[in-house]
Design an enzyme around this catalytic site. Structure first.
Site, PDB file in Angstrom:
ATOM      1  N   SER A   1     -59.495 -21.596  55.349  1.00 23.77           N
ATOM      2  CA  SER A   1     -58.877 -20.406  55.558  1.00 23.77           C
ATOM      3  C   SER A   1     -57.672 -20.184  56.163  1.00 23.77           C
ATOM      4  CB  SER A   1     -59.995 -19.253  56.056  1.00 23.77           C
ATOM      5  OG  SER A   1     -60.190 -19.612  57.431  1.00 23.77           O
TER       6      SER A   1
ATOM      7  N   LYS B   1     -58.830 -17.220  63.122  1.00 21.50           N
ATOM      8  CA  LYS B   1     -58.213 -16.180  62.223  1.00 21.50           C
ATOM      9  C   LYS B   1     -56.748 -15.816  63.062  1.00 21.50           C
ATOM     10  CE  LYS B   1     -60.944 -15.995  58.734  1.00 21.50           C
ATOM     11  NZ  LYS B   1     -61.624 -17.260  58.810  1.00 21.50           N
TER      12      LYS B   1
END
Length: 65
Positions: free
Chosen positions: A8, A45
Site C-alpha cells: 500500500s 500510511k
C-alpha cells in the site's frame, strides 16, 4: 522497528519486507508517513489532517483512504 507487509505504500518507496525505524517520541504532522493502529492492527500510511478530520492515505491507488 516494524517490518512492512503489503504494497500500500509503494508510491512512497516503502515495499513489502522493508524494515522501518519508528520514533514514537516524534509528533506526527500533516503529510508524514506514520505507523498507526487501525482495528487492532498496525498500518503504515500517509497522515492527512483535513477540516473533516484525520485521513490515513495509502501511496498506492489500488487502496482506499
Amino acid at each position: 522497528m516494524v517490518r512492512v507487509s503489503g504494497d500500500s505504500m509503494t508510491g512512497a518507496g516503502i515495499s513489502d519486507g522493508d524494515e522501518l525505524v519508528v520514533d514514537r517520541a516524534r509528533r506526527p504532522t500533516d503529510g508524514a508517513v506514520v505507523v498507526a493502529i487501525l482495528d487492532g492492527e498496525l498500518t503504515v500510511k500517509r497522515l492527512r489532517l483535513t477540516r473533516a478530520g484525520v485521513v490515513l492515505a495509502a501511496e498506492n491507488p489500488a487502496y482506499p483512504e
